[in-house]
Design a protein around this motif. Sequence first.
Motif, PDB file in Angstrom:
ATOM      1  N   ASP A   1       8.901   3.603  -5.902  1.00  0.00           N
ATOM      2  CA  ASP A   1       8.261   4.720  -5.663  1.00  0.00           C
ATOM      3  C   ASP A   1       6.651   4.601  -5.700  1.00  0.00           C
ATOM      4  O   ASP A   1       5.795   4.511  -6.685  1.00  0.00           O
ATOM      5  N   ASN A   2       6.063   5.021  -4.655  1.00  0.00           N
ATOM      6  CA  ASN A   2       4.743   5.192  -4.128  1.00  0.00           C
ATOM      7  C   ASN A   2       3.776   3.806  -5.022  1.00  0.00           C
ATOM      8  O   ASN A   2       2.927   3.999  -5.633  1.00  0.00           O
ATOM      9  N   LEU A   3       4.366   2.430  -4.665  1.00  0.00           N
ATOM     10  CA  LEU A   3       3.735   1.567  -5.495  1.00  0.00           C
ATOM     11  C   LEU A   3       2.658   0.965  -4.554  1.00  0.00           C
ATOM     12  O   LEU A   3       2.830   0.540  -3.321  1.00  0.00           O
ATOM     13  N   SER A   4       1.632   0.550  -5.250  1.00  0.00           N
ATOM     14  CA  SER A   4       0.465  -0.272  -4.528  1.00  0.00           C
ATOM     15  C   SER A   4      -0.049  -1.340  -5.519  1.00  0.00           C
ATOM     16  O   SER A   4       0.315  -1.333  -6.861  1.00  0.00           O
ATOM     17  N   GLN A   5       0.151  -2.769  -4.933  1.00  0.00           N
ATOM     18  CA  GLN A   5      -0.282  -3.727  -5.811  1.00  0.00           C
ATOM     19  C   GLN A   5      -0.862  -4.792  -4.773  1.00  0.00           C
ATOM     20  O   GLN A   5      -0.431  -5.057  -3.722  1.00  0.00           O
ATOM     21  N   THR A   6      -1.657  -5.677  -5.432  1.00  0.00           N
ATOM     22  CA  THR A   6      -2.099  -6.694  -4.586  1.00  0.00           C
ATOM     23  C   THR A   6      -1.812  -7.920  -5.179  1.00  0.00           C
ATOM     24  O   THR A   6      -1.786  -8.056  -6.632  1.00  0.00           O
ATOM     25  N   ILE A   7      -1.577  -9.084  -4.379  1.00  0.00           N
ATOM     26  CA  ILE A   7      -1.217 -10.645  -4.879  1.00  0.00           C
ATOM     27  C   ILE A   7      -2.197 -11.427  -4.165  1.00  0.00           C
ATOM     28  O   ILE A   7      -2.489 -11.102  -2.889  1.00  0.00           O
TER      29      ILE A   7
ATOM     30  N   VAL B   1       5.457  -5.792 -14.854  1.00  0.00           N
ATOM     31  CA  VAL B   1       6.690  -5.157 -15.343  1.00  0.00           C
ATOM     32  C   VAL B   1       7.017  -3.842 -14.804  1.00  0.00           C
ATOM     33  O   VAL B   1       5.965  -2.872 -14.484  1.00  0.00           O
ATOM     34  N   MET B   2       7.993  -3.768 -14.209  1.00  0.00           N
ATOM     35  CA  MET B   2       8.636  -2.574 -13.136  1.00  0.00           C
ATOM     36  C   MET B   2       9.542  -1.921 -13.863  1.00  0.00           C
ATOM     37  O   MET B   2      10.619  -2.278 -14.953  1.00  0.00           O
ATOM     38  N   ASP B   3       9.672  -0.526 -13.808  1.00  0.00           N
ATOM     39  CA  ASP B   3      10.631   0.491 -14.201  1.00  0.00           C
ATOM     40  C   ASP B   3      10.839   1.411 -13.359  1.00  0.00           C
ATOM     41  O   ASP B   3       9.636   1.773 -13.319  1.00  0.00           O
ATOM     42  N   SER B   4      12.025   1.883 -13.000  1.00  0.00           N
ATOM     43  CA  SER B   4      12.277   2.894 -11.895  1.00  0.00           C
ATOM     44  C   SER B   4      11.572   3.067 -10.823  1.00  0.00           C
ATOM     45  O   SER B   4      10.698   3.791 -10.519  1.00  0.00           O
ATOM     46  N   GLY B   5      11.238   2.077 -10.166  1.00  0.00           N
ATOM     47  CA  GLY B   5      10.543   1.899  -8.922  1.00  0.00           C
ATOM     48  C   GLY B   5       9.101   1.824  -9.221  1.00  0.00           C
ATOM     49  O   GLY B   5       8.241   1.916  -8.205  1.00  0.00           O
TER      50      GLY B   5
ATOM     51  N   GLY C   1      13.778  -1.807  -9.047  1.00  0.00           N
ATOM     52  CA  GLY C   1      13.524  -1.783  -7.714  1.00  0.00           C
ATOM     53  C   GLY C   1      12.708  -3.208  -7.452  1.00  0.00           C
ATOM     54  O   GLY C   1      12.250  -3.311  -6.396  1.00  0.00           O
ATOM     55  N   LYS C   2      12.741  -4.216  -8.419  1.00  0.00           N
ATOM     56  CA  LYS C   2      11.879  -5.352  -7.976  1.00  0.00           C
ATOM     57  C   LYS C   2      12.663  -6.091  -6.924  1.00  0.00           C
ATOM     58  O   LYS C   2      12.025  -6.787  -6.093  1.00  0.00           O
ATOM     59  N   THR C   3      13.926  -6.223  -6.737  1.00  0.00           N
ATOM     60  CA  THR C   3      14.552  -6.884  -5.826  1.00  0.00           C
ATOM     61  C   THR C   3      14.470  -6.077  -4.614  1.00  0.00           C
ATOM     62  O   THR C   3      14.011  -6.807  -3.289  1.00  0.00           O
ATOM     63  N   THR C   4      14.241  -4.788  -4.587  1.00  0.00           N
ATOM     64  CA  THR C   4      14.116  -4.014  -3.193  1.00  0.00           C
ATOM     65  C   THR C   4      12.775  -4.097  -2.540  1.00  0.00           C
ATOM     66  O   THR C   4      12.557  -4.576  -1.519  1.00  0.00           O
ATOM     67  N   LEU C   5      11.638  -4.391  -3.772  1.00  0.00           N
ATOM     68  CA  LEU C   5      10.357  -4.590  -3.241  1.00  0.00           C
ATOM     69  C   LEU C   5      10.104  -6.074  -2.735  1.00  0.00           C
ATOM     70  O   LEU C   5       9.537  -6.211  -1.479  1.00  0.00           O
ATOM     71  N   MET C   6      10.840  -7.072  -3.083  1.00  0.00           N
ATOM     72  CA  MET C   6      10.822  -8.397  -2.614  1.00  0.00           C
ATOM     73  C   MET C   6      11.577  -8.365  -1.230  1.00  0.00           C
ATOM     74  O   MET C   6      10.887  -9.120  -0.278  1.00  0.00           O
ATOM     75  N   ARG C   7      12.582  -7.531  -1.036  1.00  0.00           N
ATOM     76  CA  ARG C   7      13.294  -7.965   0.123  1.00  0.00           C
ATOM     77  C   ARG C   7      12.501  -6.938   1.166  1.00  0.00           C
ATOM     78  O   ARG C   7      12.646  -7.245   2.416  1.00  0.00           O
TER      79      ARG C   7
ATOM     80  N   ARG D   1       0.782  -1.235  -0.113  1.00  0.00           N
ATOM     81  CA  ARG D   1       0.075  -0.075  -0.153  1.00  0.00           C
ATOM     82  C   ARG D   1       0.975   1.397   0.124  1.00  0.00           C
ATOM     83  O   ARG D   1       1.664   1.481   1.089  1.00  0.00           O
ATOM     84  N   ASN D   2       1.004   1.949  -1.096  1.00  0.00           N
ATOM     85  CA  ASN D   2       1.811   3.127  -1.242  1.00  0.00           C
ATOM     86  C   ASN D   2       2.941   3.095  -0.734  1.00  0.00           C
ATOM     87  O   ASN D   2       3.599   3.613  -0.010  1.00  0.00           O
ATOM     88  N   VAL D   3       3.802   2.031  -1.036  1.00  0.00           N
ATOM     89  CA  VAL D   3       5.239   1.555  -0.750  1.00  0.00           C
ATOM     90  C   VAL D   3       6.091   2.526  -1.462  1.00  0.00           C
ATOM     91  O   VAL D   3       6.291   2.507  -2.647  1.00  0.00           O
ATOM     92  N   THR D   4       7.020   3.358  -0.671  1.00  0.00           N
ATOM     93  CA  THR D   4       8.113   3.961  -0.943  1.00  0.00           C
ATOM     94  C   THR D   4       9.183   3.591  -0.525  1.00  0.00           C
ATOM     95  O   THR D   4       9.391   3.354   0.712  1.00  0.00           O
ATOM     96  N   LYS D   5      10.509   3.587  -1.378  1.00  0.00           N
ATOM     97  CA  LYS D   5      11.730   2.973  -0.397  1.00  0.00           C
ATOM     98  C   LYS D   5      12.786   3.857  -0.979  1.00  0.00           C
ATOM     99  O   LYS D   5      13.216   4.052  -2.278  1.00  0.00           O
ATOM    100  N   ARG D   6      13.388   4.768  -0.128  1.00  0.00           N
ATOM    101  CA  ARG D   6      14.227   5.721  -0.502  1.00  0.00           C
ATOM    102  C   ARG D   6      15.756   5.212   0.015  1.00  0.00           C
ATOM    103  O   ARG D   6      15.772   5.104   1.251  1.00  0.00           O
ATOM    104  N   PHE D   7      16.764   5.202  -0.712  1.00  0.00           N
ATOM    105  CA  PHE D   7      18.286   5.198  -0.105  1.00  0.00           C
ATOM    106  C   PHE D   7      18.851   6.431  -0.220  1.00  0.00           C
ATOM    107  O   PHE D   7      19.464   6.927  -1.340  1.00  0.00           O
ATOM    108  N   GLY D   8      18.799   7.491   0.778  1.00  0.00           N
ATOM    109  CA  GLY D   8      19.489   8.749   0.791  1.00  0.00           C
ATOM    110  C   GLY D   8      18.723   9.505  -0.553  1.00  0.00           C
ATOM    111  O   GLY D   8      17.652   9.577  -0.614  1.00  0.00           O
TER     112      GLY D   8
END
Lengths: 273, 308, 381
Positions: free
Chosen positions: C41-47, C227-231, C62-68, C28-35
């Motif tokens: 970037d503000n990702l929402s998705q259901t599985i 399909v993901m691109d730039s977060g 950003g796919k690996t970051t999302l999974m982690r 739900r509206n997940v964002t992850k910033r490193f510095g």
Amino acid sequence: MNRGASWFNVTSIVVGFAFLYLPIVILVIFSFNESRLVTVWGGFSTKWYVEMLHNKQLLDAAWVTLRVAFTSATVATVLGTIGALVLARMGRFRGRSLFSGMIYAPLVMPDVILGLSLLLLFVAINQDRGFWTVMLAHTTFGMCYVAVVVQSRLVGFDRSLEEAAMDLGCPPVKTFFLITLPLILPGVLAGWMLAFTLSLDDLVIASFTTGPGATTLPMKIYSQVRLGVTPEINAVCTILVVLVTVGVIVASLVTKRREFSRLRDERMAAAAP
Amino acid sequence: MSRFLARAGKRLAGRWAVIGIPYAWLLFFFLVPFLIVIKISLSEVTIAIPPYLPTIDLAEGWSSIRDAISQFSFENYIWLTEDDLYWKSYLSSIQIAGISTLITLLVGYPLAYGMARAPSQWRPTLVMLVILPFWTSFLIRVYAWIGILKNEGLLNQFLLWLGVIDDPLIILNTNWAVYIGIVYSYLPFMVLPLYATLEKMDHSLLEAAEDLGCPPWKAFWQITVPLSLPGILAGSFLVFIPAVGEFVIPDLLGGSNTLMIGKTLWVEFFSNRDWPVSSAVAVILLLILVVPIVLFQNQQQKMQERDK
Amino acid sequence: MAKKPIGPIRRTFAPWDDPEQRPFIEFRNVTKRFGDFTAVDNLSQTIYEREFFALLGGSGCGKTTLMRMLAGFETPTEGEIFLDGKSLKGVPPYHRPVNMMFQSYALFPHMSVADNIAFGLKQDGVPKSEISERVAEMLRLVKLEAFGKRKPHQLSGGQRQRVALARSLAKRPKVLLLDEPLAALDKKLREDTQFELMDLQMDMGLTFLIVTHDQEEAMTVADRIAVMDSGRIIQVATPPEIYEGPNSRFVADFIGDINIFESKVVAKSAEGTRLHATDLGVEFDVGQTTAANVGDTVGFGIRPEKISVSLDKPEKDFVVEAEVWDIGYLGDISTFHCHTMNEVALRASVANVTRLVERPIAWDDKVWLTWGRDAGVILVD
């Protein structure tokens, strides 16, 4: 690539190692000298070894030294490993630069400064000097060496193993003991050996921080050297050299054997379907 | 919510306990002693136990501390500037350490280079052989050199026998013996960082240089040496800094006119029993070494970042 | 914008279309910033439960970051992640019912295969007898029954991968995360393992989330691909929908091969759109409606296999004349790189349905290209 440089390389290595080992070899040879003089050969004799074994002061000093080395190395290894963990795993935290500075500084600090400052500390807190003050002093610089050695091991360590363990339900502290520690153990042991040797060998810091009844072997050797020397000292030195050499050779053989059987297993596995 | 806080708190507390243990130890046994040295350097010598004034009695609380601070003086430091011995010792120490470091580099570089070029199966053995003398006692090895370098010593016997010289060379109890002693004892500290850097070097760089028309000796100076600079710096720091304050080697191998600050401090402390002056000597030595020590630490940090 | 699938596609498993179904994993509206760098970037998705969901994208998307973040090794800078209705905020990885199969396998080198598999069960305090039963079951599952006592360095790459799989399944996690699990395997082994993974997932009724940069892998195993691109997630759909109905030039270009021509909208109707491809100089009908207006320029994407190639001029509404510049012979298909009369490059591919070594169409031949109404797709952005 190797053409032309080859003979130069071989010569450098031979000369270099000759320079390193000649004094030791001479020392060992003259420990078997019949005459009292340390530089004129008088014939072969093992009498100095016999005298050494009867020299109570010398043996006492050796015993003190061994005990100090053993205890300080062990405590230093525990503290140093924790210190390495802090440097390698705890990321940035307030006061990290100071901590890092305190770990690296003793590695290069002249012994006289370390010795003097520790003695003044013990005086200030009214602590009697003796076995324990030497041990605490040795632990302090030992832990810095251990921290540096273990840290380099931790930095190269595969973090995904720790993550896999946590992913499977293992909390961080348990992960350290079950996964990380067993795998960095060679580094930890190398750190212990380093701390042990440094303690065994230390003259200056021990001189400052010791007290009555806790004379160490290097202190004894040093005072003998100043007074006048017999090949008995050579005998003591030879024993130490032999012990260390045997230890190092055994350690490296053990590591070689493990490496070899490991390589063999990997080769077999790769060949299998 | 409170359970969450408790658990988060426990985890944070655990982290600080881990950081805290070695931190506290080093603060108490490393940093605090330095502060005490500074304090003593500002004190007066006296015949008492302990042999300095003022002493701070913490039981008397803050007034005792204020009292003591008012008695502090820079007398000892002024004394250091007045007597020639001290500043000559500092300069001499830096000079001797500097020359020794240079000689160690000149001796150690070919050795490290040879080791790095050796067939790879021999390299671990060679490294072990370099480290081995280091495991044997430092004191013992310095002592061995006495037997070699003195007038009736082995080196002179050998040279006389060869007929190269007519009279024995006077080496022991001079600065030259100290140079030899430092080079000998600190050689592994120079060789190992150099070897580590040289071994990691990409040989195809040298091949590329030769391919572009550069003769091997030139390629050495223009490519190998600059690339091995981190190793040279690390080794030099590891030799120079402790050598400045070295005691055993100048004491056993040097003469009465070999002035090194480590020896001066020892004599001041053990023979003259002047703790305050010794402390002042130590403080000045530390100030001199602060710059190289900080440079050394920065270099270590940079190398670590790069390896990551 | 969801595109209508072309023709009836039978699907027996499509919980995302069922309004009654509750999502199993929710970002739900997940964002992850490193510095300064924003990885997600503000990702929402259901599985949904029992889905085989693929995160597909190039490196740095950003796919690996999302999974982690789902596994618990990274914490979202903003937003929240829910699993089976419960928030995962503040829950460390060792308390999540999620297990991960690492790209490097991360097998514990100082433990045997059996101990590796048993590790997770031991952490939960499962009784010894049950542990040995479960380990034996897992070894059977991955066909490594005789290898229990071996250490990881005594196994080949493929065997290590199976141990990693067995270890991650031993605890029967609610969700299994697979981080580029097949990257290190050779092609044949990879294909076999892909099908094994699919069977495993269906038989055990688990939810799998796979991260990969290999489109073929994603298309083979996944129920849905993101399909993901730039977060950000550009499109989420089933493999056929993604391939035949990409929602943007990025997705169209990312998956498979495609020709894209800038075209002007000439006419619109209820059944489709008429486009004029500017560079090709032809007008044709597309069986797809568009929100663009007459006169706007859109992209027209057509995949090589959908273009028909012939040496004789066909009787069709429109044809494009071209010369064969280069031929890529791949065994099962031949790809013709063609240039039209005004130097526009086109790729068309034809299945090699006969065993002729000497193909009828050769270099420098003049060919005629055309396609049907439902062959291509309109791309607006």
